[in-house]
Design a protein around this motif. Sequence first.
Motif, PDB file in Angstrom:
ATOM      1  N   ASP A  65      58.033  24.589  15.554  1.00  0.00           N
ATOM      2  CA  ASP A  65      57.166  24.325  14.407  1.00  0.00           C
ATOM      3  C   ASP A  65      55.696  24.256  14.780  1.00  0.00           C
ATOM      4  O   ASP A  65      54.847  24.751  14.053  1.00  0.00           O
ATOM      5  N   ASN A  66      55.376  23.639  15.907  1.00  0.00           N
ATOM      6  CA  ASN A  66      53.980  23.424  16.262  1.00  0.00           C
ATOM      7  C   ASN A  66      53.509  24.210  17.478  1.00  0.00           C
ATOM      8  O   ASN A  66      52.400  23.980  17.955  1.00  0.00           O
ATOM      9  N   PHE A  67      54.330  25.112  17.991  1.00  0.00           N
ATOM     10  CA  PHE A  67      53.964  25.819  19.220  1.00  0.00           C
ATOM     11  C   PHE A  67      54.212  27.315  19.130  1.00  0.00           C
ATOM     12  O   PHE A  67      55.131  27.774  18.460  1.00  0.00           O
ATOM     13  N   VAL A  68      53.353  28.036  19.842  1.00  0.00           N
ATOM     14  CA  VAL A  68      53.476  29.486  19.968  1.00  0.00           C
ATOM     15  C   VAL A  68      53.319  29.871  21.430  1.00  0.00           C
ATOM     16  O   VAL A  68      52.776  29.110  22.237  1.00  0.00           O
ATOM     17  N   LEU A  69      53.790  31.048  21.748  1.00  0.00           N
ATOM     18  CA  LEU A  69      53.619  31.648  23.066  1.00  0.00           C
ATOM     19  C   LEU A  69      52.597  32.760  22.877  1.00  0.00           C
ATOM     20  O   LEU A  69      52.789  33.641  22.027  1.00  0.00           O
ATOM     21  N   ALA A  70      51.488  32.712  23.616  1.00  0.00           N
ATOM     22  CA  ALA A  70      50.396  33.636  23.339  1.00  0.00           C
ATOM     23  C   ALA A  70      49.542  33.907  24.573  1.00  0.00           C
ATOM     24  O   ALA A  70      49.498  33.085  25.491  1.00  0.00           O
ATOM     25  N   PRO A  71      48.839  35.035  24.570  1.00  0.00           N
ATOM     26  CA  PRO A  71      47.808  35.240  25.586  1.00  0.00           C
ATOM     27  C   PRO A  71      46.595  34.397  25.206  1.00  0.00           C
ATOM     28  O   PRO A  71      46.432  34.026  24.048  1.00  0.00           O
ATOM     29  N   VAL A  77      46.382  40.338  26.546  1.00  0.00           N
ATOM     30  CA  VAL A  77      47.034  40.813  25.322  1.00  0.00           C
ATOM     31  C   VAL A  77      48.020  41.942  25.604  1.00  0.00           C
ATOM     32  O   VAL A  77      49.179  41.881  25.205  1.00  0.00           O
ATOM     33  N   GLU A  78      47.581  42.983  26.262  1.00  0.00           N
ATOM     34  CA  GLU A  78      48.443  44.146  26.519  1.00  0.00           C
ATOM     35  C   GLU A  78      49.671  43.760  27.340  1.00  0.00           C
ATOM     36  O   GLU A  78      50.773  44.243  27.094  1.00  0.00           O
ATOM     37  N   LYS A  79      49.504  42.864  28.305  1.00  0.00           N
ATOM     38  CA  LYS A  79      50.626  42.450  29.159  1.00  0.00           C
ATOM     39  C   LYS A  79      51.644  41.599  28.400  1.00  0.00           C
ATOM     40  O   LYS A  79      52.813  41.578  28.747  1.00  0.00           O
ATOM     41  N   VAL A  80      51.199  40.904  27.367  1.00  0.00           N
ATOM     42  CA  VAL A  80      52.067  39.999  26.605  1.00  0.00           C
ATOM     43  C   VAL A  80      52.731  40.691  25.414  1.00  0.00           C
ATOM     44  O   VAL A  80      53.856  40.365  25.050  1.00  0.00           O
ATOM     45  N   MET A  81      52.064  41.652  24.809  1.00  0.00           N
ATOM     46  CA  MET A  81      52.583  42.330  23.606  1.00  0.00           C
ATOM     47  C   MET A  81      53.925  43.000  23.885  1.00  0.00           C
ATOM     48  O   MET A  81      54.125  43.617  24.921  1.00  0.00           O
TER      49      MET A  81
END
Length: 167
Positions: A65-71, A77-81
Amino acid sequence: MNTTTYISPKAKKGAKSKIEGRGLFAVKPIKKGEVVAIKSGHIIDWKTLKKHGKLIGASYLQIDDNFVLAPLTKSEVEKVMMFLNHSCNPNVGVRGEITFVAMRNIKAGEELTIDYAMIDDDNYRMKCNCGTKNCRKIVTGKDWERKDLQRKYGRYFASFLREKIGK
């Protein structure tokens, strides 16, 4: 910290998609249940995401609910997408929170897609470009609440959504 998302050697990311921008495509046949991708990134809250939003775009994944996994930087960005575009008739689902698996056998050349209903609990509306027979035309961040989609995807929802569905 390694922020590189794992992509199966049977898939290749970044090719032009008919759905939206770039996509993830099978380069070899993928069997039902095989891991397609495992998402990476930094665990951050929504407040932190808002600070980085313009920089990282839609490269994040909600994991609770309160967390995301992100660059956190443009260079990550490119490595995570994953380049998993939305489809109303997807071939990829979620096992747990960050592991993405084939929901059926997938042929080489197919675009790998997910229904965002399986991963999102957010307030948004977007026009769908999937072009499938059962296209919903509009996708929202609350589509996980739809009983028809809950029946259709069952165990392929992210764990935090499966908990909500079970309540």
